[in-house]
Design an enzyme around this catalytic site. Structure first.
Site, PDB file in Angstrom:
ATOM      1  N   ASP A   1       0.755  -1.311   0.079  1.00 48.71           N
ATOM      2  CA  ASP A   1       0.364   0.006   0.207  1.00 48.71           C
ATOM      3  C   ASP A   1       0.971   1.219  -0.062  1.00 48.71           C
ATOM      4  O   ASP A   1       0.613   1.949   0.785  1.00 48.71           O
ATOM      5  CB  ASP A   1      -1.008  -0.037   1.182  1.00 48.71           C
ATOM      6  CG  ASP A   1      -1.939  -1.400   1.355  1.00 48.71           C
ATOM      7  OD1 ASP A   1      -2.688  -1.517  -0.230  1.00 48.71           O
ATOM      8  OD2 ASP A   1      -2.146  -1.327   2.493  1.00 48.71           O
TER       9      ASP A   1
ATOM     10  N   LYS B   1       1.929   2.033  -5.464  1.00 47.56           N
ATOM     11  CA  LYS B   1       2.422   0.826  -6.626  1.00 47.56           C
ATOM     12  C   LYS B   1       1.693   1.572  -7.487  1.00 47.56           C
ATOM     13  O   LYS B   1       1.867   2.252  -8.216  1.00 47.56           O
ATOM     14  CB  LYS B   1       3.072   0.105  -5.907  1.00 47.56           C
ATOM     15  CG  LYS B   1       4.001  -0.255  -5.195  1.00 47.56           C
ATOM     16  CD  LYS B   1       3.924  -1.738  -5.013  1.00 47.56           C
ATOM     17  CE  LYS B   1       2.650  -2.538  -4.079  1.00 47.56           C
ATOM     18  NZ  LYS B   1       2.190  -2.076  -2.974  1.00 47.56           N
TER      19      LYS B   1
ATOM     20  N   GLY C   1      -3.998  -4.109  -3.718  1.00 50.16           N
ATOM     21  CA  GLY C   1      -5.431  -3.666  -3.836  1.00 50.16           C
ATOM     22  C   GLY C   1      -4.787  -2.280  -4.595  1.00 50.16           C
ATOM     23  O   GLY C   1      -4.441  -1.759  -3.070  1.00 50.16           O
ATOM     24  N   HIS C   2      -4.789  -1.190  -5.376  1.00 50.87           N
ATOM     25  CA  HIS C   2      -4.547  -0.294  -5.829  1.00 50.87           C
ATOM     26  C   HIS C   2      -5.506   0.580  -6.870  1.00 50.87           C
ATOM     27  O   HIS C   2      -6.064   0.137  -7.170  1.00 50.87           O
ATOM     28  CB  HIS C   2      -3.572  -1.101  -6.922  1.00 50.87           C
ATOM     29  CG  HIS C   2      -2.604  -2.382  -6.588  1.00 50.87           C
ATOM     30  ND1 HIS C   2      -1.519  -2.970  -8.199  1.00 50.87           N
ATOM     31  CD2 HIS C   2      -1.648  -2.559  -5.691  1.00 50.87           C
ATOM     32  CE1 HIS C   2      -0.968  -3.833  -7.507  1.00 50.87           C
ATOM     33  NE2 HIS C   2      -0.656  -3.696  -5.765  1.00 50.87           N
TER      34      HIS C   2
ATOM     35  N   GLN D   1       1.659  -6.116  -3.114  1.00 49.26           N
ATOM     36  CA  GLN D   1       2.598  -6.172  -1.712  1.00 49.26           C
ATOM     37  C   GLN D   1       3.498  -5.249  -1.523  1.00 49.26           C
ATOM     38  O   GLN D   1       3.933  -4.643  -2.475  1.00 49.26           O
ATOM     39  CB  GLN D   1       3.010  -7.961  -1.346  1.00 49.26           C
ATOM     40  CG  GLN D   1       1.049  -8.296  -1.101  1.00 49.26           C
ATOM     41  CD  GLN D   1       0.542  -8.818  -2.166  1.00 49.26           C
ATOM     42  OE1 GLN D   1       1.242  -9.240  -3.085  1.00 49.26           O
ATOM     43  NE2 GLN D   1      -0.442  -8.938  -3.112  1.00 49.26           N
TER      44      GLN D   1
ATOM     45  N   THR E   1      -9.712  -5.374   1.847  1.00 51.69           N
ATOM     46  CA  THR E   1     -10.189  -5.929   2.884  1.00 51.69           C
ATOM     47  C   THR E   1     -11.971  -4.351   3.432  1.00 51.69           C
ATOM     48  O   THR E   1     -12.159  -4.997   4.906  1.00 51.69           O
ATOM     49  CB  THR E   1      -9.859  -5.968   4.075  1.00 51.69           C
ATOM     50  OG1 THR E   1      -8.619  -5.785   4.677  1.00 51.69           O
ATOM     51  CG2 THR E   1      -9.234  -7.955   3.369  1.00 51.69           C
TER      52      THR E   1
HETATM   53  P1  GDP Z   1      -0.653  -0.174  -3.416  1.00 50.37           P
HETATM   54  O1  GDP Z   1      -1.176  -1.158  -2.839  1.00 50.37           O
HETATM   55  O2  GDP Z   1       1.125   0.406  -3.638  1.00 50.37           O
HETATM   56  O3  GDP Z   1      -0.925   0.218  -4.794  1.00 50.37           O
HETATM   57  O4  GDP Z   1      -1.211   1.848  -3.245  1.00 50.37           O
HETATM   58  P2  GDP Z   1      -2.792   1.870  -1.930  1.00 50.37           P
HETATM   59  O5  GDP Z   1      -3.159   1.999  -3.809  1.00 50.37           O
HETATM   60  O6  GDP Z   1      -3.739   0.562  -1.926  1.00 50.37           O
HETATM   61  O7  GDP Z   1      -2.661   2.520  -1.357  1.00 50.37           O
HETATM   62  C1  GDP Z   1      -2.469   4.011  -1.141  1.00 50.37           C
HETATM   63  C2  GDP Z   1      -2.985   5.072  -0.696  1.00 50.37           C
HETATM   64  O8  GDP Z   1      -2.571   6.059  -1.277  1.00 50.37           O
HETATM   65  C3  GDP Z   1      -4.653   4.855  -2.447  1.00 50.37           C
HETATM   66  O9  GDP Z   1      -5.487   5.078  -2.029  1.00 50.37           O
HETATM   67  C4  GDP Z   1      -3.594   6.625  -3.480  1.00 50.37           C
HETATM   68  O10 GDP Z   1      -4.576   6.361  -4.338  1.00 50.37           O
HETATM   69  C5  GDP Z   1      -4.228   6.707  -2.270  1.00 50.37           C
HETATM   70  N1  GDP Z   1      -1.833   7.782  -2.708  1.00 50.37           N
HETATM   71  C6  GDP Z   1      -0.966   7.137  -3.685  1.00 50.37           C
HETATM   72  N2  GDP Z   1      -0.448   8.286  -3.753  1.00 50.37           N
HETATM   73  C7  GDP Z   1      -0.538   9.639  -2.317  1.00 50.37           C
HETATM   74  C8  GDP Z   1      -0.115  10.541  -2.674  1.00 50.37           C
HETATM   75  O11 GDP Z   1       0.553  10.861  -2.662  1.00 50.37           O
HETATM   76  N3  GDP Z   1      -0.803  11.198  -1.796  1.00 50.37           N
HETATM   77  C9  GDP Z   1      -1.867  11.043  -1.271  1.00 50.37           C
HETATM   78  N4  GDP Z   1      -2.576  11.844  -0.051  1.00 50.37           N
HETATM   79  N5  GDP Z   1      -2.117  10.065  -1.836  1.00 50.37           N
HETATM   80  C10 GDP Z   1      -1.906   9.023  -1.974  1.00 50.37           C
HETATM   81  P1  IMO Z   2      -0.922  -4.379  -2.077  1.00 54.04           P
HETATM   82  O1  IMO Z   2      -0.163  -4.610  -4.054  1.00 54.04           O
HETATM   83  C1  IMO Z   2      -1.365  -4.750   1.686  1.00 54.04           C
HETATM   84  C2  IMO Z   2      -0.805  -8.419   3.587  1.00 54.04           C
HETATM   85  C3  IMO Z   2      -1.756  -9.346   3.896  1.00 54.04           C
HETATM   86  C4  IMO Z   2      -1.198 -10.205   5.347  1.00 54.04           C
HETATM   87  C5  IMO Z   2      -0.687 -11.460   4.585  1.00 54.04           C
HETATM   88  C6  IMO Z   2      -1.262 -11.836   3.927  1.00 54.04           C
HETATM   89  O2  IMO Z   2      -2.646  -3.229  -2.400  1.00 54.04           O
HETATM   90  O3  IMO Z   2       0.571  -3.995  -1.084  1.00 54.04           O
HETATM   91  P2  IMO Z   2      -2.317 -12.694   1.980  1.00 54.04           P
HETATM   92  O4  IMO Z   2      -4.222 -12.466   1.541  1.00 54.04           O
HETATM   93  O5  IMO Z   2      -1.016 -11.959   1.196  1.00 54.04           O
HETATM   94  O6  IMO Z   2      -1.877 -14.424   1.789  1.00 54.04           O
HETATM   95  O7  IMO Z   2      -2.009 -11.967   3.107  1.00 54.04           O
HETATM   96  O8  IMO Z   2      -0.141  -9.718   3.543  1.00 54.04           O
HETATM   97  N1  IMO Z   2      -0.866  -8.370   2.708  1.00 54.04           N
HETATM   98  C7  IMO Z   2      -1.034  -6.801   1.789  1.00 54.04           C
HETATM   99  N2  IMO Z   2      -0.659  -5.858   3.074  1.00 54.04           N
HETATM  100  N3  IMO Z   2      -0.620  -4.842   0.665  1.00 54.04           N
HETATM  101  C8  IMO Z   2      -0.897  -5.480  -0.124  1.00 54.04           C
HETATM  102  O9  IMO Z   2      -0.976  -6.065  -1.329  1.00 54.04           O
HETATM  103  C9  IMO Z   2      -1.192  -6.813   0.297  1.00 54.04           C
HETATM  104  N4  IMO Z   2      -1.593  -8.092   0.104  1.00 54.04           N
HETATM  105  C10 IMO Z   2      -1.396  -8.840   1.192  1.00 54.04           C
HETATM  106  O10 IMO Z   2      -2.394  -7.960   5.262  1.00 54.04           O
HETATM  107  O11 IMO Z   2      -0.993  -9.592   6.739  1.00 54.04           O
HETATM  108 MG    MG Z   3      -2.596  -1.896  -1.775  1.00 52.92          MG
END
Ligand code: GDP
Ligand code: IMO
Ligand code: MG
Length: 429
Positions: free
Chosen positions: A13, A16, A40-41, A223, A300
């Protein structure tokens, strides 16, 4: 080598998806190489918000997107995600999306087992996404998996299903669950095969051809390095290798394919699920980071745990993934903090460490050693150039670079695609 490999350098998170979407304008192919729909992106493009779990983030721009052999694929989820994105106006066809023939399938009983184990684990639970990721990888390594290419040979699956049912029925009996319904499984597979098969290609060939034509490949990790099955905070990890080295084995290219390794790093730290987190702030500071950063899981909906930036962990990630440069995200979330802390080492008992030791007990006992740095009162939100950053924010970035031993390549200042500062173009290296 004009390829770029994006990986998370913390516990996932890090942002990416936003960075891959931004970079994919410059890429010819975007490839996922591990994980599954546990990812989850979130991508924000003007008024539109796209949430992707399994599909490569490049698909939103229409860039050729491939799901490599290292990914575990839930075919029903795949169908739903394609439908959801098409509903948002994204064009998805077998022309711009390919699935590797050798991806293992996540089947309904994998999801069952993931949930049953979590429910039975009490305090020891991992906090998985319950999507069947771990059990599907177990079956891959156990040579029991049904793979994407098997969908074209459903009449030839008896032996494989014997193996699977022998293994899973014993486990299910232990949980008081009924055995796998073979007829239902075959009916479900037959029904979904027609949807999946048009997307199925020898992805390794597509990518090797792209490589030999000098095309730019963008690898999209899911991840983060601290969730890596070997290098993460085991056993509180996911079931795949999340490090940059997997980009090659998870797609069918050689080890020199990774190119520029771009580590995505949040300007503070978050974690979702159980496990050690030395710089966690279970107080007003953590609350404030979570509220300002909207730290709720995409998959989740769980609240993410929040804490200060941990330079020790990121330095370790930079080392094990061979990170060339980082993209520092969510800098804007730190706007208005009077003081910021950075974890620069740990104390475990009376010993000091400049890395995180491997044993879970040591990790749980690690007490952070902090250094403090003044924050800034100005806003960085929406900044698109270095010149727009307050001097103190630049000091914070420079200190992070020093501590992790790696330069900043990009800075992200909001969820919006274009609120991104380019310091050095990773594709130009
Ligand atoms: P990923 O799993 O690495 O792709 O990250 P996620 O999308 O799960 O979580 C990142 C969250 O932060 C998302 O809701 C993005 O829209 C948000 N986000 C990404 N870059 C920035 C930033 O520079 N500032 C803020 N405030 N939010 C951001
Ligand atoms: P992105 O790509 C954050 C975490 C779960 C749990 C552990 C194992 O959005 O960054 P799993 O279902 O993979 O067996 O769960 O890994 N986890 C993540 N945490 N971002 C993710 O993906 C994750 N994918 C799995 O919360 O702790
Ligand atoms: Mg994510």
């Amino acid at each position: 080598m004009a390829n770029v490999t994006v990986i998370g350098a913390q516990w996932g998170d890090e942002g990416k998806g936003k960075i891959v979407d931004w970079l994919s304008e410059r890429a010819d192919v975007v490839a996922r190489f591990q994980g599954g729909h546990n990812a989850g992106h979130t991508l924000v493009v003007g008024e539109k918000v796209y949430k992707l779990s399994l599909l490569p983030s490049g698909i939103v721009r229409g860039t050729l997107s491939v799901i490599g052999n290292g990914v575990v694929l839930d075919p029903w989820h795949f169908r739903d995600e394609v439908a959801k994105l098409k509903g948002q106006g994204v064009e998805i066809t077998p022309e711009n999306l390919q699935i590797a023939e050798t991806c293992p399938l996540i089947l309904p009983f994998h999801r069952d087992l993931d949930g049953l184990r979590e429910d039975a684990s009490g305090a020891g639970k991992i906090g998985t996404t319950r999507r069947g990721i771990g059990p599907a990888y177990e079956d891959k390594v156990g040579r029991r998996a049904i793979r994407v290419c098997d969908l074209a040979h459903l009449d030839d699956l008896d032996l494989q299903i014997d193996r699977l049912t022998a293994h899973h029925d014993a486990l299910r009996a232990g949980f008081g669950e009924a055995p796998i319904d073979r007829a239902q499984l075959m009916a479900d597979l037959t029904e979904i095969a027609a949807f999946i098969l048009p997307f199925v290609k020898p992805v390794w060939l597509t990518l090797n051809k792209a490589k030999s034509e000098g095309k730019r490949i963008l690898f999209e990790g899911a991840q983060g390095t601290l969730l890596d099955i070997d290098h993460g905070t085991y056993p509180f990890v996911t079931s795949s290798n999340t490090v940059a080295g997997t980009a090659a084995s998870g797609t069918g290219l050689g080890p020199n394919a990774a190119g520029f390794v771009l580590g995505i790093v949040k300007a503070y730290t978050t974690r979702v699920g159980s496990g050690p987190f030395p710089s966690e702030q279970e107080n007003d500071i953590g609350q404030r980071l979570g509220e300002r950063g909207h730290e709720f899981g995409t998959v989740t909906g769980r609240k993410r745990r929040c804490g200060w930036f941990d330079a020790v962990l990121v330095r370790q990630s930079v080392a094990v993934s061979g990170v060339t440069g980082i993209a520092l995200t969510k800098l804007d979330v730190l706007d208005g903090f009077e003081e910021l802390k950075i974890c620069v080492g740990y104390k475990i008992g009376d010993q000091s460490f400049d890395y995180l030791p491997a044993h879970a007990q040591d990790q749980a006992k690690a007490e952070p050693i902090y250094e403090s740095i003044a924050g800034w009162s100005e806003t960085t939100a929406g900044a698109r150039s270095w010149a727009e950053l307050p001097a103190q924010a630049i000091k914070y970035i420079r200190r992070i670079e020093e501590l992790i031993g790696c330069p900043v390549t990009l800075v992200s200042t909001s969820p919006e695609r274009d609120d991104t500062i380019l310091v050095r173009d990773p594709f130009a290296d």
